[in-house]
Design an enzyme around this catalytic site. Structure first.
Site, PDB file in Angstrom:
ATOM      1  N   ASP A   1      -5.812  -6.423   3.963  1.00  0.00           N
ATOM      2  CA  ASP A   1      -6.535  -7.651   4.308  1.00  0.00           C
ATOM      3  C   ASP A   1      -7.411  -8.134   3.148  1.00  0.00           C
ATOM      4  OD1 ASP A   1      -7.316  -9.725   5.896  1.00  0.00           O
ATOM      5  OD2 ASP A   1      -8.736  -8.574   7.101  1.00  0.00           O
ATOM      6  N   GLY A   2      -7.616  -9.440   3.081  1.00  0.00           N
ATOM      7  CA  GLY A   2      -8.586  -9.994   2.139  1.00  0.00           C
ATOM      8  C   GLY A   2      -7.988 -10.716   0.938  1.00  0.00           C
TER       9      GLY A   2
ATOM     10  N   ASN B   1       0.778 -14.370  12.082  1.00  0.00           N
ATOM     11  CA  ASN B   1       0.656 -15.043  10.780  1.00  0.00           C
ATOM     12  C   ASN B   1       1.457 -16.352  10.677  1.00  0.00           C
ATOM     13  OD1 ASN B   1       0.294 -12.001   8.749  1.00  0.00           O
ATOM     14  ND2 ASN B   1      -1.262 -13.338   9.638  1.00  0.00           N
TER      15      ASN B   1
ATOM     16  N   GLU C   1      -6.689   8.509  12.277  1.00  0.00           N
ATOM     17  CA  GLU C   1      -8.021   8.353  11.696  1.00  0.00           C
ATOM     18  C   GLU C   1      -8.057   7.006  10.994  1.00  0.00           C
ATOM     19  OE1 GLU C   1     -10.540  10.574  11.854  1.00  0.00           O
ATOM     20  OE2 GLU C   1      -9.320  11.885  13.105  1.00  0.00           O
TER      21      GLU C   1
HETATM   22  C1  FPP Z   1      -3.864 -10.414   4.140  1.00  0.00           C
HETATM   23  O1  FPP Z   1      -4.692 -11.269   3.451  1.00  0.00           O
HETATM   24  C2  FPP Z   1      -2.513 -10.253   3.627  1.00  0.00           C
HETATM   25  C3  FPP Z   1      -1.353 -10.784   4.164  1.00  0.00           C
HETATM   26  C4  FPP Z   1      -1.299 -11.746   5.274  1.00  0.00           C
HETATM   27  C5  FPP Z   1      -0.046 -10.363   3.741  1.00  0.00           C
HETATM   28  C6  FPP Z   1       0.319 -10.591   2.339  1.00  0.00           C
HETATM   29  C7  FPP Z   1       0.781  -9.327   1.759  1.00  0.00           C
HETATM   30  C8  FPP Z   1       1.314  -9.235   0.544  1.00  0.00           C
HETATM   31  C9  FPP Z   1       1.521 -10.401  -0.314  1.00  0.00           C
HETATM   32  C10 FPP Z   1       1.778  -7.921   0.055  1.00  0.00           C
HETATM   33  C11 FPP Z   1       3.245  -7.783   0.344  1.00  0.00           C
HETATM   34  C12 FPP Z   1       3.696  -6.413   0.084  1.00  0.00           C
HETATM   35  C13 FPP Z   1       4.997  -6.014   0.010  1.00  0.00           C
HETATM   36  C14 FPP Z   1       5.277  -4.611  -0.376  1.00  0.00           C
HETATM   37  C15 FPP Z   1       6.143  -6.892   0.256  1.00  0.00           C
HETATM   38  P1  FPP Z   1      -5.294 -12.537   4.205  1.00  0.00           P
HETATM   39  O2  FPP Z   1      -4.547 -13.720   3.704  1.00  0.00           O
HETATM   40  O3  FPP Z   1      -5.268 -12.323   5.665  1.00  0.00           O
HETATM   41  O4  FPP Z   1      -6.764 -12.530   3.667  1.00  0.00           O
HETATM   42  P2  FPP Z   1      -8.018 -13.254   4.317  1.00  0.00           P
HETATM   43  O5  FPP Z   1      -8.299 -12.527   5.607  1.00  0.00           O
HETATM   44  O6  FPP Z   1      -9.086 -13.040   3.294  1.00  0.00           O
HETATM   45  O7  FPP Z   1      -7.672 -14.697   4.511  1.00  0.00           O
END
Ligand code: FPP
Length: 237
Positions: free
Chosen positions: A19-20, A67, A202
């Site tokens: 996250d983040g 999402n 955990e």
């Molecule tokens: C959270 O950040 C992340 C995601 C929704 C997913 C994105 C993940 C990746 C790009 C890594 C992919 C990995 C592989 C191995 C394919 P957020 O957008 O929810 O952050 P925020 O809460 O700060 O808005």
């Protein structure tokens, strides 16, 4: 089950809520998509570190069933990153003998992504190193509903339905429950991640945004896990 390396207790299965990415980007005045690009680099780094440390299973929460509510261009961007990763990093997975798997609802994923996942799964299916499970179009409740449907489709009836029957009907029944769930960006929520499987996991929560999460942070999570006493509902010895 005891799982130790050099006398240190290590989790067999680690799940990560990455996250983040968005906040990391916003802090820098960048588009949210830049956060995802950086987040992918972190994922690669942590996959490598986890494999080097002898973790057997690593589940990454890449994209949740919720999402889809994000802006279309952000959804498209994340999907294209996943596709790119699966095509470009095959050598990396091959070199490290890492097997790629998927958990999540295949209904609703675009045919090109599904094809890429299937290809990566079959290209890596004989690798005996760490297993990386990509949670894509994943929701914990949705996973349980699909498991019960699978059970019923295979002829299951109410009298046969118990915890083990549900576990055996999940996407990857051979994958053990997670021992450790890491969450970045400081939220104290499960966010519908591995709801069924994480009953005794955990949790390790860090304020770091996912793009900033380093191998040292990963080691700190493993050290915190090693120091915990897991009782699985029993009393301390
Ligand atoms: C959270 O950040 C992340 C995601 C929704 C997913 C994105 C993940 C990746 C790009 C890594 C992919 C990995 C592989 C191995 C394919 P957020 O957008 O929810 O952050 P925020 O809460 O700060 O808005």
């Amino acid at each position: 089950m005891k799982n130790e390396i050099n006398g240190k207790k290590i989790p067999r299965h680690v799940g990560i809520i990455m996250d983040g990415n968005g906040r990391w980007a916003r802090r820098r005045g960048l588009a949210r998509t830049s956060g995802h690009t950086e987040g992918l680099k972190t994922a690669r780094r942590i996959v490598e570190a986890a494999s080097a440390r002898g973790i057997a299973y690593l589940t990454l929460f890449v994209f949740s069933t919720e999402n889809w509510k994000r802006a279309t261009h952000e959804v498209d961007f994340i999907m294209s990153l996943v596709k790119q990763h699966l095509t470009r990093e095959l050598d990396f997975y091959r070199k490290n003998h890492i097997r790629i798997r998927h958990t999540g609802d295949t209904d609703g994923l675009a045919p090109d992504i599904l094809a890429e996942i299937d290809q990566a799964k079959s290209d890596t299916r004989d690798f005996d190193g760490m297993q990386v499970i990509l949670a894509l179009n994943y929701g914990g409740r949705n996973a349980v509903v699909r498991a019960v449907r699978r059970f019923l489709r295979q002829g299951g009836v109410a009298e046969m339905l118990d915890e083990d029957a549900i576990t055996q009907s999940m996407d990857n029944p051979d994958v053990p429950d997670p021992d450790l769930i890491i969450r970045t960006a400081g939220e104290f929520r499960t966010s519908n991640f591995l709801l069924w499987e994480a009953a005794y996991a955990e949790y390790f929560i860090t304020d770091k945004f996912w793009p900033d999460f380093s191998t040292e942070d990963f080691d700190a999570a493993l050290a915190a896990y090693a120091a915990r006493e897991r009782r699985f509902g029993t009393v301390a010895q």
